[in-house]
Write a protein that holds these residues in place. Sequence first.
Motif, PDB file in Angstrom:
ATOM      1  N   ILE A  58       0.824  -1.206   0.000  1.00 14.77           N
ATOM      2  CA  ILE A  58       0.000   0.000   0.000  1.00 14.77           C
ATOM      3  C   ILE A  58       0.861   1.259   0.000  1.00 14.77           C
ATOM      4  CG2 ILE A  58      -1.641   1.333   1.383  1.00 14.77           C
ATOM      5  CD1 ILE A  58      -2.902  -1.316   2.189  1.00 14.77           C
ATOM      6  N   ARG A  59       1.928   1.272   0.804  1.00 18.49           N
ATOM      7  CA  ARG A  59       2.758   2.467   0.888  1.00 18.49           C
ATOM      8  C   ARG A  59       3.575   2.692  -0.372  1.00 18.49           C
ATOM      9  NH1 ARG A  59       1.314   6.422   3.441  1.00 18.49           N
ATOM     10  NH2 ARG A  59       3.384   7.188   3.974  1.00 18.49           N
TER      11      ARG A  59
ATOM     12  N   ASN B 174       2.471   2.229  -3.238  1.00 20.64           N
ATOM     13  CA  ASN B 174       1.561   2.896  -4.160  1.00 20.64           C
ATOM     14  C   ASN B 174       1.371   4.365  -3.828  1.00 20.64           C
ATOM     15  OD1 ASN B 174       0.421   1.157  -6.295  1.00 20.64           O
ATOM     16  ND2 ASN B 174       0.050  -0.185  -4.565  1.00 20.64           N
ATOM     17  N   ALA B 175       1.795   4.776  -2.625  1.00 19.94           N
ATOM     18  CA  ALA B 175       1.718   6.187  -2.278  1.00 19.94           C
ATOM     19  C   ALA B 175       2.900   6.954  -2.870  1.00 19.94           C
ATOM     20  CB  ALA B 175       1.678   6.350  -0.763  1.00 19.94           C
ATOM     21  N   ASN B 176       3.851   6.228  -3.465  1.00 22.97           N
ATOM     22  CA  ASN B 176       5.035   6.868  -4.045  1.00 22.97           C
ATOM     23  C   ASN B 176       5.754   7.748  -3.040  1.00 22.97           C
ATOM     24  OD1 ASN B 176       4.732   5.692  -6.568  1.00 22.97           O
ATOM     25  ND2 ASN B 176       3.386   7.329  -7.291  1.00 22.97           N
TER      26      ASN B 176
ATOM     27  N   ARG C  63       9.798  12.836  -9.702  1.00 25.90           N
ATOM     28  CA  ARG C  63       8.669  13.364  -8.931  1.00 25.90           C
ATOM     29  C   ARG C  63       9.170  14.406  -7.957  1.00 25.90           C
ATOM     30  NH1 ARG C  63       7.547   7.816  -7.257  1.00 25.90           N
ATOM     31  NH2 ARG C  63       6.727   6.825  -9.116  1.00 25.90           N
ATOM     32  N   PRO C  64       8.365  15.440  -7.692  1.00 29.50           N
ATOM     33  CA  PRO C  64       8.794  16.396  -6.670  1.00 29.50           C
ATOM     34  C   PRO C  64       8.702  15.743  -5.286  1.00 29.50           C
ATOM     35  CG  PRO C  64       6.635  16.976  -7.551  1.00 29.50           C
ATOM     36  CD  PRO C  64       7.095  15.790  -8.318  1.00 29.50           C
ATOM     37  N   ALA C  65       9.524  16.263  -4.363  1.00 26.33           N
ATOM     38  CA  ALA C  65       9.495  15.740  -2.994  1.00 26.33           C
ATOM     39  C   ALA C  65       9.675  16.906  -2.046  1.00 26.33           C
ATOM     40  CB  ALA C  65      10.604  14.719  -2.789  1.00 26.33           C
ATOM     41  N   TYR C  66       8.732  17.103  -1.135  1.00 27.61           N
ATOM     42  CA  TYR C  66       8.764  18.239  -0.213  1.00 27.61           C
ATOM     43  C   TYR C  66       8.955  19.520  -1.007  1.00 27.61           C
ATOM     44  CZ  TYR C  66       9.601  14.232   2.821  1.00 27.61           C
ATOM     45  OH  TYR C  66       9.517  13.021   3.427  1.00 27.61           O
TER      46      TYR C  66
ATOM     47  N   SER D 162      -4.581   3.495   2.677  1.00 33.33           N
ATOM     48  CA  SER D 162      -4.540   3.688   1.226  1.00 33.33           C
ATOM     49  C   SER D 162      -4.929   5.102   0.862  1.00 33.33           C
ATOM     50  CB  SER D 162      -5.505   2.729   0.538  1.00 33.33           C
ATOM     51  OG  SER D 162      -5.444   1.476   1.113  1.00 33.33           O
ATOM     52  N   GLY D 163      -4.651   5.438  -0.362  1.00 36.72           N
ATOM     53  CA  GLY D 163      -5.009   6.771  -0.822  1.00 36.72           C
ATOM     54  C   GLY D 163      -4.120   7.175  -1.970  1.00 36.72           C
ATOM     55  N   PRO D 164      -4.363   8.352  -2.519  1.00 33.99           N
ATOM     56  CA  PRO D 164      -3.563   8.778  -3.674  1.00 33.99           C
ATOM     57  C   PRO D 164      -2.135   9.090  -3.258  1.00 33.99           C
ATOM     58  CG  PRO D 164      -5.072  10.506  -2.972  1.00 33.99           C
ATOM     59  CD  PRO D 164      -5.377   9.320  -2.135  1.00 33.99           C
ATOM     60  N   GLY D 165      -1.245   8.938  -4.209  1.00 35.77           N
ATOM     61  CA  GLY D 165       0.162   9.156  -3.918  1.00 35.77           C
ATOM     62  C   GLY D 165       0.717  10.343  -4.670  1.00 35.77           C
ATOM     63  N   SER D 166       2.029  10.537  -4.531  1.00 28.83           N
ATOM     64  CA  SER D 166       2.697  11.614  -5.268  1.00 28.83           C
ATOM     65  C   SER D 166       2.798  11.232  -6.725  1.00 28.83           C
ATOM     66  CB  SER D 166       4.099  11.845  -4.723  1.00 28.83           C
ATOM     67  OG  SER D 166       4.058  12.222  -3.391  1.00 28.83           O
ATOM     68  N   THR D 167       2.775  12.226  -7.583  1.00 30.11           N
ATOM     69  CA  THR D 167       2.917  11.953  -9.017  1.00 30.11           C
ATOM     70  C   THR D 167       4.041  12.803  -9.564  1.00 30.11           C
ATOM     71  OG1 THR D 167       1.434  13.735  -9.593  1.00 30.11           O
ATOM     72  CG2 THR D 167       0.452  11.562  -9.248  1.00 30.11           C
TER      73      THR D 167
ATOM     74  N   PHE E 168       4.058  16.746  -5.519  1.00 26.52           N
ATOM     75  CA  PHE E 168       4.279  15.988  -4.299  1.00 26.52           C
ATOM     76  C   PHE E 168       2.991  16.052  -3.494  1.00 26.52           C
ATOM     77  CE2 PHE E 168       6.225  14.296  -0.653  1.00 26.52           C
ATOM     78  CZ  PHE E 168       5.924  15.087   0.439  1.00 26.52           C
TER      79      PHE E 168
ATOM     80  N   ILE F 127       0.317  11.917   1.813  1.00 29.14           N
ATOM     81  CA  ILE F 127       0.838  10.569   2.077  1.00 29.14           C
ATOM     82  C   ILE F 127       1.426  10.479   3.475  1.00 29.14           C
ATOM     83  CG2 ILE F 127       1.279  10.002  -0.337  1.00 29.14           C
ATOM     84  CD1 ILE F 127       4.181  10.676   0.064  1.00 29.14           C
TER      85      ILE F 127
END
Lengths: 964, 77
Positions: free
Chosen positions: A318-319, A321-323, A695-698, B30-35, B39, B43
Amino acid sequence: MQQKTFQKINTLMAWLMFAIAAVVYGLTVEPTASLWDCPEFIACGYKLEIGHPPGAPVFMLVANLFAQFAKDPSQVALMVNLLSAFLSAGCIFFLFLTITHLARRCLLSEELRVKSEESDPLSIPQVITLEACGIVGALSYTFSDTFWFSAVEAEVYAFSSFLTALMFWLILKWEDEADEPGSDRWIILIAYITGLSIGVHLLCLLCLPAMSYVVYFRKTKRITRLGMLKTLVAGALLVAIILYGLIPGVVKIGGWAELLFTNVLHCPYNTGLICYITVLTCGLIYLYYKVKRRLAKLSLACVLMLLAGYSSYGVIFIRANANTPMCENAPGNIFSLGSYLNREQYGETPLLYGPAYCSELDYEQKGDYLVPKQKEGKAIYRPSADSTREEYEVIRHNIKYIYKDNMLFPRMHSSRHDKAYEQWMGGVKKKGNLPTTLENLRFFLSYQVNFMYWRYFLWNFVGRQNNIQGNGEVEHGNWITGISWIDNLLLGCDTSKLPSDLKENKGRNVFYGLPLLLGLVGLFWQYNRGNEGKRQFLMVLLLFVMTGLAIVVYLNQTPMQPRERDYAYAGSFYAFAIWIGLGVAALREEIRVKSEKHKVVLSVVVGLVGLAIPIQMASQTWDDHDRSGRYTCRDFGANYMESTQHEGNPIILSNGDNDTFPLWYNHEVEGFRTDTRTCNMEYLQTDWYIDQMKRPAYQSPALPISWQHKDYQEGKMEYVPVNIDSINIGNMVVSLKDKKGLYKSELIVLEMLMQADWKRPVYLSISVGSSVLPFLRDHLVLEGLAYRISPTATGKQVDVERLYENIMHRFRYGGLNRKGVYVDEDTKRLANTHQLIMSVLIDSLLQQADVKRALEVCRKWQKELPNVNVPYTEYALSMARCYYLTNHTEEADEIVNNLLRRSIEWLTWIETINRRRIGGSLHSRYEWMQTMLLTFSLADQFDRKEIMNKYRYQYENLIKKETD
Amino acid sequence: MKILLKKKLTSRKILMIACILILAGYVLMSGPGSTEKAFNPDIFSVRRIVIAPLLCLSGYILIIVGILKYKSISDNT
């Protein structure tokens, strides 16, 4: 004594052991993250991110719980470390109970009781002896090197030791109640804990064979040799079925379900997975209620519980999939999860049959060329890169190369380590393209078994030379006894002439072999306690071998490991600690006295004598396990990022795991410099990591990479041949003259620089090896612990202002100026790296005639990284030169004297090493020779006649010996 | 020998509650993530990294309680 009273006392004592261990570990725990994988685990627990394969979801959940008790993000690491401390204390708790359980059955087995005419089975002297066994065994393990090391940091090994201890104790509990109707629950509980342990570390599976013997001995009507052999095979099969069958199999079938539902029936992603899990669970539950026979019901219940524990991997799925910003291998679909669980990124090592390091590939004709023979393996599926379609595509097939030469049980298998094998063995005799069977065996025994296992065992129970990683040389990481004439023989040198660096090394722990002796006494005593003793002996021996030598066989380790691997064998040291505990009973039993009062006194005396052993161990091991007050991992990681400018969202390229994780810790856990992005060169070779970089991060925007996933997907662009001389990036000309080809990671870096167009600063950490990105080496400006890649730089330059600002004002030094702080080898190396750039700064400032500021840097050095904690190296000569130039002669002399004294101590001692063994120490000798020469020449340069005269005689002698 | 019990055994109940807790935990996690576009700070929301894992963990620990309450295989549990 009544049974109930004894149980109360026993349980109380167990809790006392727990408390002692908890206090010891709680006091010595590291207050922040530790090197190396710990920052990753802490971030995984705190923010549920994804770490390296195969992941540890159960650890993540429990660490998450502990992290909630942190007052602020800077305390999270401490909380997770305390988790290890707490669970390690729990392991000691179960060790105590296990030892007293086994000791009691040995002391009081029916037949022997009759023999010795003991009327009261639980007499006071016997209770005292039993408790003493538990205390001595438990405390010996508490203060032992390997276990303590894992107990004070945020790694999975403390948790896994706890689970192993728990499982072993549970089977003994079952044994006690085996005839009662409720005894099955212990078996089912063990199956569940086994399932949970898959989500911590697979090491826990290794106690299953020992446990199967408990079941056999308890349940069989007659013990036969054939029965014992069958049990051994059954136990081993159980481990194999779980390891090679259940764990990968469940995921594989999930993959088939996904392919069916998504590719064939056109359902959305993961529908197949959900259906599969539902069908599997309901099916097993239905079967459980349908089946009548007790054994079948029990087995089904166990399988269900095993899968229940294994289901913890849902967290990872699950995590992923949160990227999350840290998401190794991106196991967000069933196929990636499968490869993540099977640790496919680490490659395969052959076990029973396969090629050796010198085997040649088999070639075949294909048209006009000769190509290596390949066997196409399974297809690798991934979700389609085209986000409009929901379908799994085959991105490539697994390819296995076929070798002409294969052998049985290949122990020297890795072609990348060919020189390392030859160096360790001192040359390898070959038959054709394979090492001979004898050479193969010699490597197995001398390196894998002896050096990489027995050495660790002897560290824990006889003595350890120092805390520096060794590769066979005399001066590093060997085991010693503490008895000088024995050590002289063992090491082949004169230990009385040891340099002070080694004598005072905190990792030098000597136990004079006493724990080993006591353990052997216990071992022989247990074996000779009739049938009960022999059965117990077999169990403990199996645990010892499975968590020790069996791992050695399975790992098939190569030489030149990046770190010492003793943490993997903590289970076998646990087994030996059981024998140490039993040794107390053995000593007590050897002495016979008549009167009751004398019996009590004797028990107490023997107990106290036994207790002296763990106390002596603690006196040696405390100083090199007390990590309190040390913040170096966090601070040094932060320093790498602070080496970059504050504007422009810099990117910093790092080498691999070890120099990336401390930076990740600062980002993910403490939220420090989240405007920067760390880019790991090793991972940049993989498509999932490039996806993450895009992907951007923070506050850090996506990295400037214009290529799409299908361009850099796994299997594509891995290594591209190059036939041009140079590339222009803006107005910078990058020379590719000596490069035959570029790896994916290098191509991505060039693409980043191209797209960034010098608007976004890109830095190269100084920890990146010079063989990586060699074409950038002429365009670097040193600003701190990283170089800025600059289009205007020619060669390697130093930005003195930025470097000064960083070293003097921005950097933090982790508490290394604290008196008594424990500086291990890795921390020392990182500190030395800081000293290196300080010396570069001092030299640069002196070159600019800026003596005032050069002196300030020297003062900073002495203040933050004092010699008492971080001994001078040749970098300190820059500081000495600065002191001489500013008339601080005394301070300069101190450095020069120190370096000359120590290098001469080292060189004199190396001279005493046996000629046969001196080969490994030539490197040290060369380094100290260099230090001595440079220091002497500096003293000469500034006319320090007194110092030179003091050391001239020894200096000239050593030079003469070197040139002879 | 089958022993039919009139009362539902607490062991099964506990295990069912545990399953529900675990599933609830996973659903909340669960839920939407970064794309590539943005960001997604959600999450790291309290729901997803505090409440959800606590639910999952309590479910996994409750299973241990459920197993310990398990009386006997021969009883129809």
